[in-house]
Design an enzyme around this catalytic site. Structure first.
Site, mmCIF file in Angstrom:
data_model
loop_
_atom_site.group_PDB
_atom_site.id
_atom_site.type_symbol
_atom_site.label_atom_id
_atom_site.label_comp_id
_atom_site.label_asym_id
_atom_site.label_seq_id
_atom_site.Cartn_x
_atom_site.Cartn_y
_atom_site.Cartn_z
ATOM 1 N N ARG A 151 41.936 23.779 -8.111
ATOM 2 C CA ARG A 151 40.504 23.462 -8.936
ATOM 3 C C ARG A 151 39.251 23.837 -7.932
ATOM 4 O O ARG A 151 39.435 23.793 -6.611
ATOM 5 C CB ARG A 151 40.505 21.963 -9.367
ATOM 6 N N LYS A 175 42.837 15.039 -8.046
ATOM 7 C CA LYS A 175 42.117 14.239 -8.984
ATOM 8 C C LYS A 175 42.813 12.863 -8.463
ATOM 9 O O LYS A 175 44.020 12.686 -8.094
ATOM 10 C CB LYS A 175 42.668 14.220 -10.287
ATOM 11 N N HIS A 250 37.678 28.442 -13.349
ATOM 12 C CA HIS A 250 39.150 27.689 -13.841
ATOM 13 C C HIS A 250 39.887 28.728 -14.359
ATOM 14 O O HIS A 250 41.249 28.429 -14.547
ATOM 15 C CB HIS A 250 38.756 26.515 -15.050
ATOM 16 N N ARG A 253 42.912 29.398 -12.363
ATOM 17 C CA ARG A 253 44.011 28.471 -12.263
ATOM 18 C C ARG A 253 44.847 28.805 -13.566
ATOM 19 O O ARG A 253 46.368 28.580 -13.505
ATOM 20 C CB ARG A 253 43.272 27.069 -12.312
ATOM 21 N N HIS A 276 49.720 18.479 -11.720
ATOM 22 C CA HIS A 276 49.556 17.762 -13.014
ATOM 23 C C HIS A 276 50.508 16.484 -12.898
ATOM 24 O O HIS A 276 51.573 16.494 -12.492
ATOM 25 C CB HIS A 276 50.094 18.742 -14.131
ATOM 26 N N TYR A 285 51.165 26.240 -20.774
ATOM 27 C CA TYR A 285 51.553 27.640 -20.199
ATOM 28 C C TYR A 285 52.720 28.350 -20.424
ATOM 29 O O TYR A 285 52.974 29.547 -20.753
ATOM 30 C CB TYR A 285 51.617 27.805 -18.624
#
Length: 304
Positions: A151, A175, A250, A253, A276, A285
Site C-alpha cells: 500500500r 494495517k 492503488h 496493488r 489481507h 481478484y
C-alpha cells in the site's frame, strides 16, 4: 466538532490520494461521513471517536432507513463509508478500535477493481527520466509498488532497516502495525538499491534525520515522502506513458495481485503478500483471473 472536522479532512485526503476515487465518489463519501458525524455529535452527544460503539452505528443506520428511505446500494455505500472511515481512524491512531468492523454490507454484486495490463505497466515503469536523480527515485518507487503490491502508506513508511535484499525480502508494516515479509523481484530490488546507493545520499539531510525517521524514500529536501508526493509521481508517470485509463497508486496493488493469479500463483500466497486478514478480501481478484481464463479460452480453443 473541530477535532472531528480535522479527522474527516484527513480521511478525505487519504481516499483521494491513495484510492484514486472520482470527484463524485469523494463528494459522496464526504457527505456520508459528514451526516454520520452530525448524528454522533448532535443526537448522541459524542465528542470523540473513541466513544463510538457498534450500537451508535446501528442506531445511525436505523435512522437513515427511517428518515432517508435509502436504496440497498445507497445504504451499502453509507456502511462502506463508515467502515472505511473508522478503519482509517484506527490505523492513524485516532481511536483504539474499529466499532464498525462487524457491520455487514447488504448483499450486492462486487465491483471488480481496475487493473493495468502488462504492457501498460511496462510503459509506466520505463517512463521516469533516469538521467536525473529524482527520476531514479521515481522509478524505484514505481518498481516497488508493482513489485511488492504494498500500500502507499506502507511505502511512505518504509525504513532502511526493513530492506533484507540479501534474502530477497522487504519487511512491511501494514494495517494495525501487523508485519509481513514480502518477496521483492530482482528488477525492483536493483532499482531500489541503485536509488539507495546513488540518489538517497544526495537527498539526505542530517538535520532532518529525526523527522524523516530513516525512511527509504525521501524528497529532494531530505524529508519523508507523503501520499500526495506518491500521487504526483504516479500521475506524472501515467502522463509520460500516455495511459488513457485512470491511474492512481492503488492500481499497482490491484495489478500486482491480478498478474500473480493470472500467472498461476496460489491464492493464499497472494493473500499473505498483500497482508489481507481474510482470504475473502483476496478472492475478488479470482474473478478477474477467471475473466482472463475465459478470454484465453475464447481466443485459442477451436470450439469456443
Amino acid at each position: 466538532m473541530e477535532k472531528f472536522k480535522q479527522e474527516v479532512d484527513l480521511y478525505i485526503q487519504f481516499i483521494k490520494l491513495e484510492k484514486g476515487l472520482s470527484e463524485n465518489s469523494i463528494n459522496s463519501y464526504k457527505n456520508d461521513i459528514s451526516r454520520y458525524i452530525d448524528y454522533l455529535v448532535f443526537q448522541k452527544k459524542i465528542s470523540d471517536l473513541s466513544g463510538v460503539t457498534l450500537t451508535h452505528i446501528e442506531d445511525f443506520l436505523d435512522y437513515l432507513i427511517d428518515t432517508e428511505c435509502l436504496s440497498t446500494s445507497s445504504l451499502a455505500r453509507n456502511i462502506s463509508s463508515i467502515r472505511s472511515f473508522h478503519e482509517f481512524a484506527t490505523v492513524e491512531g485516532f481511536s483504539k478500535a474499529n466499532p464498525a468492523e462487524l457491520i455487514e454490507l447488504p448483499k450486492k454484486a462486487k465491483k471488480l477493481p481496475e487493473v493495468l495490463d502488462v504492457v501498460e505497466i511496462e510503459a509506466l515503469l520505463s517512463s521516469p527520466n533516469t538521467e536525473k536523480p529524482a527520476g531514479i527515485r521515481d522509478k524505484a518507487i514505481l518498481e516497488c509498488l508493482y513489485g511488492t503490491g504494498m500500500r502507499v502508506s506502507e511505502l511512505t513508511g518504509l525504513e532502511m532497516d526493513r530492506l533484507f535484499f540479501e534474502i530477497g525480502f522487504i519487511r512491511v508494516i501494514g494495517k494495525g502495525n501487523k508485519e509481513r515479509l514480502v518477496p521483492v523481484g530482482e528488477v525492483a530490488q536493483e532499482a531500489i538499491e541503485h536509488y539507495v546507493e546513488h540518489v538517497r545520499p544526495l537527498f539526505f539531510k542530517p538535520q532532518k534525520a529525526d523527522k524523516s525517521k530513516n525512511r527509504v524514500f525521501l524528497n529532494q529536501r531530505g524529508g519523508a515522502l507523503t501520499r500526495m508526493s506518491i500521487w504526483n509521481i504516479v500521475q506524472k508517470a501515467a502522463k509520460a506513458a500516455d495511459i488513457k485509463k485512470p491511474v492512481y497508486p492503488h492500481i499497482f496493488r490491484h495489478s500486482f495481485a491480478t498478474h500473480l493469479l493470472e500467472g498461476g500463483a496460489d491464492l493464499r500466497a497472494v493473500q499473505e503478500m498483500l497482508g489481507h486478514a481474510s482470504i475473502l478480501t483476496t478472492e475478488i481478484y479470482t474473478h478477474i483471473d477467471r475473466s482472463f481464463l475465459h478470454q484465453v479460452h475464447k481466443e485459442f480453443h477451436p470450439r469456443a
